[in-house]
Design a protein around this motif. Structure first.
Motif, PDB file in Angstrom:
ATOM      1  N   LEU A  73       7.458  -4.544  21.980  1.00  0.00           N
ATOM      2  CA  LEU A  73       7.203  -5.762  21.213  1.00  0.00           C
ATOM      3  C   LEU A  73       7.850  -5.625  19.840  1.00  0.00           C
ATOM      4  CD1 LEU A  73       3.405  -6.371  21.932  1.00  0.00           C
ATOM      5  CD2 LEU A  73       5.361  -7.506  22.975  1.00  0.00           C
ATOM      6  N   VAL A  74       8.297  -6.725  19.291  1.00  0.00           N
ATOM      7  CA  VAL A  74       8.858  -6.738  17.941  1.00  0.00           C
ATOM      8  C   VAL A  74       7.910  -7.544  17.060  1.00  0.00           C
ATOM      9  CG1 VAL A  74      10.808  -7.427  16.521  1.00  0.00           C
ATOM     10  CG2 VAL A  74      11.199  -6.585  18.844  1.00  0.00           C
ATOM     11  N   TRP A  75       7.326  -6.901  16.063  1.00  0.00           N
ATOM     12  CA  TRP A  75       6.426  -7.571  15.129  1.00  0.00           C
ATOM     13  C   TRP A  75       7.156  -7.744  13.803  1.00  0.00           C
ATOM     14  CZ3 TRP A  75       1.458  -4.148  15.920  1.00  0.00           C
ATOM     15  CH2 TRP A  75       0.941  -4.398  17.186  1.00  0.00           C
ATOM     16  N   THR A  76       6.951  -8.857  13.164  1.00  0.00           N
ATOM     17  CA  THR A  76       7.615  -9.122  11.896  1.00  0.00           C
ATOM     18  C   THR A  76       6.589  -9.221  10.776  1.00  0.00           C
ATOM     19  OG1 THR A  76       9.362 -10.335  13.038  1.00  0.00           O
ATOM     20  CG2 THR A  76       9.150 -10.708  10.673  1.00  0.00           C
ATOM     21  N   PHE A  77       6.767  -8.393   9.766  1.00  0.00           N
ATOM     22  CA  PHE A  77       5.973  -8.430   8.541  1.00  0.00           C
ATOM     23  C   PHE A  77       6.928  -8.702   7.394  1.00  0.00           C
ATOM     24  CE2 PHE A  77       3.409  -5.985  11.393  1.00  0.00           C
ATOM     25  CZ  PHE A  77       2.104  -6.293  11.068  1.00  0.00           C
ATOM     26  N   VAL A  78       6.496  -9.491   6.429  1.00  0.00           N
ATOM     27  CA  VAL A  78       7.326  -9.766   5.263  1.00  0.00           C
ATOM     28  C   VAL A  78       6.542  -9.475   3.990  1.00  0.00           C
ATOM     29  CG1 VAL A  78       8.774 -11.484   6.408  1.00  0.00           C
ATOM     30  CG2 VAL A  78       6.698 -12.206   5.258  1.00  0.00           C
ATOM     31  N   ASN A  79       7.260  -9.141   2.938  1.00  0.00           N
ATOM     32  CA  ASN A  79       6.657  -8.916   1.636  1.00  0.00           C
ATOM     33  C   ASN A  79       6.468 -10.272   0.960  1.00  0.00           C
ATOM     34  OD1 ASN A  79       5.853  -8.162  -0.901  1.00  0.00           O
ATOM     35  ND2 ASN A  79       7.613  -6.859  -1.315  1.00  0.00           N
ATOM     36  N   VAL A  80       5.223 -10.649   0.745  1.00  0.00           N
ATOM     37  CA  VAL A  80       4.927 -11.921   0.082  1.00  0.00           C
ATOM     38  C   VAL A  80       4.406 -11.685  -1.332  1.00  0.00           C
ATOM     39  CG1 VAL A  80       4.501 -13.175   2.224  1.00  0.00           C
ATOM     40  CG2 VAL A  80       2.602 -11.994   1.092  1.00  0.00           C
ATOM     41  N   GLY A  81       4.471 -10.431  -1.796  1.00  0.00           N
ATOM     42  CA  GLY A  81       3.997 -10.094  -3.130  1.00  0.00           C
ATOM     43  C   GLY A  81       5.101 -10.160  -4.159  1.00  0.00           C
ATOM     44  N   PRO A  82       4.740  -9.984  -5.422  1.00  0.00           N
ATOM     45  CA  PRO A  82       5.719 -10.073  -6.502  1.00  0.00           C
ATOM     46  C   PRO A  82       6.502  -8.780  -6.741  1.00  0.00           C
ATOM     47  CG  PRO A  82       3.524  -9.778  -7.406  1.00  0.00           C
ATOM     48  CD  PRO A  82       3.367  -9.912  -5.914  1.00  0.00           C
ATOM     49  N   ALA A  83       6.157  -7.690  -6.057  1.00  0.00           N
ATOM     50  CA  ALA A  83       6.831  -6.407  -6.268  1.00  0.00           C
ATOM     51  C   ALA A  83       7.403  -5.891  -4.952  1.00  0.00           C
ATOM     52  CB  ALA A  83       5.836  -5.386  -6.826  1.00  0.00           C
ATOM     53  N   PRO A  84       8.446  -5.069  -5.027  1.00  0.00           N
ATOM     54  CA  PRO A  84       9.013  -4.502  -3.795  1.00  0.00           C
ATOM     55  C   PRO A  84       8.079  -3.463  -3.179  1.00  0.00           C
ATOM     56  CG  PRO A  84      10.116  -3.588  -5.705  1.00  0.00           C
ATOM     57  CD  PRO A  84       9.181  -4.643  -6.218  1.00  0.00           C
ATOM     58  N   TRP A  85       8.183  -3.300  -1.886  1.00  0.00           N
ATOM     59  CA  TRP A  85       7.439  -2.239  -1.208  1.00  0.00           C
ATOM     60  C   TRP A  85       8.055  -0.906  -1.603  1.00  0.00           C
ATOM     61  CZ3 TRP A  85       7.503  -4.667   4.346  1.00  0.00           C
ATOM     62  CH2 TRP A  85       6.525  -5.653   4.425  1.00  0.00           C
ATOM     63  N   PRO A  86       7.219   0.143  -1.735  1.00  0.00           N
ATOM     64  CA  PRO A  86       7.787   1.469  -2.018  1.00  0.00           C
ATOM     65  C   PRO A  86       8.575   1.984  -0.827  1.00  0.00           C
ATOM     66  CG  PRO A  86       5.390   1.569  -1.751  1.00  0.00           C
ATOM     67  CD  PRO A  86       5.772   0.128  -1.677  1.00  0.00           C
ATOM     68  N   LEU A  87       9.465   2.920  -1.080  1.00  0.00           N
ATOM     69  CA  LEU A  87      10.309   3.456  -0.011  1.00  0.00           C
ATOM     70  C   LEU A  87       9.495   4.129   1.086  1.00  0.00           C
ATOM     71  CD1 LEU A  87      13.251   4.936  -2.103  1.00  0.00           C
ATOM     72  CD2 LEU A  87      13.201   2.809  -0.791  1.00  0.00           C
ATOM     73  N   ASP A  88       8.317   4.643   0.762  1.00  0.00           N
ATOM     74  CA  ASP A  88       7.503   5.329   1.765  1.00  0.00           C
ATOM     75  C   ASP A  88       6.442   4.418   2.394  1.00  0.00           C
ATOM     76  OD1 ASP A  88       5.922   5.085  -0.483  1.00  0.00           O
ATOM     77  OD2 ASP A  88       5.140   7.130  -0.413  1.00  0.00           O
TER      78      ASP A  88
END
Length: 103
Positions: A73-88
């Motif tokens: 299965l392919v699940w899609t999550f997106v960043n909806v916050g004001p800051a980038p996700w950390p690399l880890d």
């Protein structure tokens, strides 16, 4: 000290020396005498996520799978916050039925 409250080097040195270089004490002394809480830096914004859906569910629903047969299965999550996700950043199962499979 200067970056926490936006002061010049001389004023920062004065409060740090007066507080025996204890940062917490120096900031407290500054706020008690000449500063305001408006001088303090605000914490940075945090990333947030939103689940956009399972892109392959319609394909899976059209098939019958034998017990133990792998399903991708392919699940899609997106960043909806004001800051980038950390690399880890990682997607981690925290509750509900275990999905099984290889970690």
């Amino acid at each position: 000290f200067a970056s926490v409250r936006g002061a010049g080097a001389d004023q920062s040195r004065f409060f740090l020396e007066a507080s025996a270089w204890n940062l917490e004490s120096a900031v407290g002394n500054f706020l008690d005498t000449v500063g305001t809480r408006a001088n303090l830096a605000t914490p940075s914004a945090e990333p947030a996520s939103a689940f956009r859906g399972e892109e392959s569910v319609q394909q899976v629903n059209a098939h019958v799978f034998a017990p133990g047969q792998p399903i991708q299965l392919v699940w899609t999550f997106v960043n909806v916050g004001p800051a980038p996700w950390p690399l880890d950043a990682a997607l981690v199962h925290t509750e509900g039925d275990a999905l099984g499979g290889n970690p």
